[in-house]
Design a protein around this motif. Structure first.
Motif, PDB file in Angstrom:
ATOM      1  N   ARG A  12       0.834  -1.205   0.000  1.00  0.00           N
ATOM      2  CA  ARG A  12       0.000   0.000   0.000  1.00  0.00           C
ATOM      3  C   ARG A  12       0.867   1.253   0.000  1.00  0.00           C
ATOM      4  N   PRO A  13       0.336   2.359  -0.515  1.00  0.00           N
ATOM      5  CA  PRO A  13       1.081   3.620  -0.454  1.00  0.00           C
ATOM      6  C   PRO A  13       1.494   3.935   0.970  1.00  0.00           C
ATOM      7  N   GLY A  14       2.726   4.380   1.120  1.00  0.00           N
ATOM      8  CA  GLY A  14       3.266   4.651   2.441  1.00  0.00           C
ATOM      9  C   GLY A  14       3.972   3.475   3.072  1.00  0.00           C
ATOM     10  N   GLY A  15       3.844   2.319   2.469  1.00  0.00           N
ATOM     11  CA  GLY A  15       4.462   1.117   3.004  1.00  0.00           C
ATOM     12  C   GLY A  15       5.919   0.970   2.628  1.00  0.00           C
ATOM     13  N   SER A  16       6.501  -0.169   3.021  1.00  0.00           N
ATOM     14  CA  SER A  16       7.923  -0.424   2.802  1.00  0.00           C
ATOM     15  C   SER A  16       8.139  -1.806   2.195  1.00  0.00           C
ATOM     16  N   LEU A  17       9.219  -1.920   1.459  1.00  0.00           N
ATOM     17  CA  LEU A  17       9.675  -3.198   0.929  1.00  0.00           C
ATOM     18  C   LEU A  17      11.192  -3.194   0.912  1.00  0.00           C
ATOM     19  N   THR A  18      11.765  -4.373   1.059  1.00  0.00           N
ATOM     20  CA  THR A  18      13.207  -4.518   0.878  1.00  0.00           C
ATOM     21  C   THR A  18      13.453  -5.520  -0.240  1.00  0.00           C
ATOM     22  N   LEU A  19      14.118  -5.056  -1.281  1.00  0.00           N
ATOM     23  CA  LEU A  19      14.498  -5.925  -2.387  1.00  0.00           C
ATOM     24  C   LEU A  19      15.911  -6.448  -2.130  1.00  0.00           C
ATOM     25  N   SER A  20      16.143  -7.690  -2.526  1.00  0.00           N
ATOM     26  CA  SER A  20      17.473  -8.276  -2.392  1.00  0.00           C
ATOM     27  C   SER A  20      17.951  -8.771  -3.745  1.00  0.00           C
ATOM     28  N   CYS A  21      19.268  -8.718  -3.923  1.00  0.00           N
ATOM     29  CA  CYS A  21      19.890  -9.190  -5.154  1.00  0.00           C
ATOM     30  C   CYS A  21      20.981 -10.179  -4.764  1.00  0.00           C
ATOM     31  N   SER A  22      20.737 -11.448  -5.013  1.00  0.00           N
ATOM     32  CA  SER A  22      21.718 -12.477  -4.724  1.00  0.00           C
ATOM     33  C   SER A  22      22.647 -12.620  -5.930  1.00  0.00           C
ATOM     34  N   VAL A  23      23.951 -12.473  -5.675  1.00  0.00           N
ATOM     35  CA  VAL A  23      24.931 -12.436  -6.753  1.00  0.00           C
ATOM     36  C   VAL A  23      25.882 -13.627  -6.647  1.00  0.00           C
ATOM     37  N   SER A  24      26.141 -14.266  -7.769  1.00  0.00           N
ATOM     38  CA  SER A  24      27.136 -15.331  -7.819  1.00  0.00           C
ATOM     39  C   SER A  24      28.056 -15.088  -9.004  1.00  0.00           C
ATOM     40  N   GLY A  25      29.295 -15.526  -8.866  1.00  0.00           N
ATOM     41  CA  GLY A  25      30.253 -15.398  -9.960  1.00  0.00           C
ATOM     42  C   GLY A  25      31.157 -14.193  -9.877  1.00  0.00           C
ATOM     43  N   VAL A  26      30.837 -13.261  -8.994  1.00  0.00           N
ATOM     44  CA  VAL A  26      31.668 -12.089  -8.792  1.00  0.00           C
ATOM     45  C   VAL A  26      31.461 -11.605  -7.367  1.00  0.00           C
ATOM     46  N   ALA A  27      32.497 -11.074  -6.778  1.00  0.00           N
ATOM     47  CA  ALA A  27      32.387 -10.537  -5.425  1.00  0.00           C
ATOM     48  C   ALA A  27      31.875  -9.107  -5.484  1.00  0.00           C
ATOM     49  N   LEU A  28      30.818  -8.821  -4.724  1.00  0.00           N
ATOM     50  CA  LEU A  28      30.235  -7.484  -4.762  1.00  0.00           C
ATOM     51  C   LEU A  28      31.226  -6.414  -4.340  1.00  0.00           C
ATOM     52  N   ARG A  29      32.172  -6.753  -3.467  1.00  0.00           N
ATOM     53  CA  ARG A  29      33.121  -5.734  -3.034  1.00  0.00           C
ATOM     54  C   ARG A  29      34.009  -5.276  -4.187  1.00  0.00           C
ATOM     55  N   GLN A  30      34.013  -5.988  -5.284  1.00  0.00           N
ATOM     56  CA  GLN A  30      34.812  -5.631  -6.446  1.00  0.00           C
ATOM     57  C   GLN A  30      33.977  -5.034  -7.575  1.00  0.00           C
ATOM     58  N   SER A  31      32.672  -4.910  -7.351  1.00  0.00           N
ATOM     59  CA  SER A  31      31.804  -4.499  -8.456  1.00  0.00           C
ATOM     60  C   SER A  31      30.809  -3.439  -8.022  1.00  0.00           C
ATOM     61  N   PRO A  32      30.783  -2.299  -8.678  1.00  0.00           N
ATOM     62  CA  PRO A  32      29.722  -1.332  -8.420  1.00  0.00           C
ATOM     63  C   PRO A  32      28.358  -1.976  -8.646  1.00  0.00           C
ATOM     64  N   THR A  33      27.414  -1.637  -7.781  1.00  0.00           N
ATOM     65  CA  THR A  33      26.075  -2.225  -7.824  1.00  0.00           C
ATOM     66  C   THR A  33      25.047  -1.136  -8.049  1.00  0.00           C
ATOM     67  N   ASN A  34      24.077  -1.423  -8.893  1.00  0.00           N
ATOM     68  CA  ASN A  34      23.014  -0.466  -9.180  1.00  0.00           C
ATOM     69  C   ASN A  34      21.657  -1.149  -9.118  1.00  0.00           C
ATOM     70  N   TRP A  35      20.676  -0.354  -8.763  1.00  0.00           N
ATOM     71  CA  TRP A  35      19.273  -0.767  -8.888  1.00  0.00           C
ATOM     72  C   TRP A  35      18.620   0.147  -9.914  1.00  0.00           C
ATOM     73  N   TYR A  36      17.952  -0.458 -10.874  1.00  0.00           N
ATOM     74  CA  TYR A  36      17.186   0.257 -11.881  1.00  0.00           C
ATOM     75  C   TYR A  36      15.725  -0.159 -11.761  1.00  0.00           C
ATOM     76  N   ARG A  37      14.858   0.603 -12.382  1.00  0.00           N
ATOM     77  CA  ARG A  37      13.459   0.210 -12.469  1.00  0.00           C
ATOM     78  C   ARG A  37      12.899   0.618 -13.825  1.00  0.00           C
ATOM     79  N   GLN A  38      11.880  -0.111 -14.223  1.00  0.00           N
ATOM     80  CA  GLN A  38      11.221   0.187 -15.491  1.00  0.00           C
ATOM     81  C   GLN A  38       9.721   0.053 -15.308  1.00  0.00           C
TER      82      GLN A  38
END
Length: 118
Positions: A12-38
């Protein structure tokens, strides 16, 4: 490199969500991370960026102050905490990482739907 988003849904409007991105094959500490939406009928747009340190985070538009991007390097998972959600936040959200080998290359997850509606 594989990315899988999770955590989307109907809220509902005003509510909250947490999205997660599970990554394999590369270490996140070595890769810039972005969230996009469409959103339907619109181009994909950048929502939030996480560089190599928490101080290097940036947000687009009205998301600053409502959204928080973070990376858990131990779990190799990226999160996007979204608060005070609005109907205009309705979109498919995609996780993106950039990996450098001989050049920068983009990797994307399949996306997760977020719908904000009463």
């Amino acid at each position: 490199v594989q990315l899988v988003e999770s955590g989307g849904g109907l809220v509902r409007p005003g509510g909250s969500l947490t999205l997660s991105c599970s990554v394999s094959g590369v270490a996140l500490r070595q890769s810039p991370t972005n969230w996009y939406r469409q959103a339907p009928g619109k181009e994909r747009e950048l929502v939030a960026h996480f560089g190599y340190t928490p101080e290097s985070t940036t947000y687009a538009g009205t998301e600053a102050g409502r959204f928080t991007i973070s990376n858990d390097y131990a779990k190799n998972v990226g999160d996007l905490q979204m608060n005070i959600l609005k109907s205009e936040d309705t979109a498919v959200y995609f996780c993106n990482v950039k990996v450098f080998a001989t050049k920068w290359r983009d990797y994307w997850g399949p996306g997760t739907q977020v719908t904000v509606s009463s």
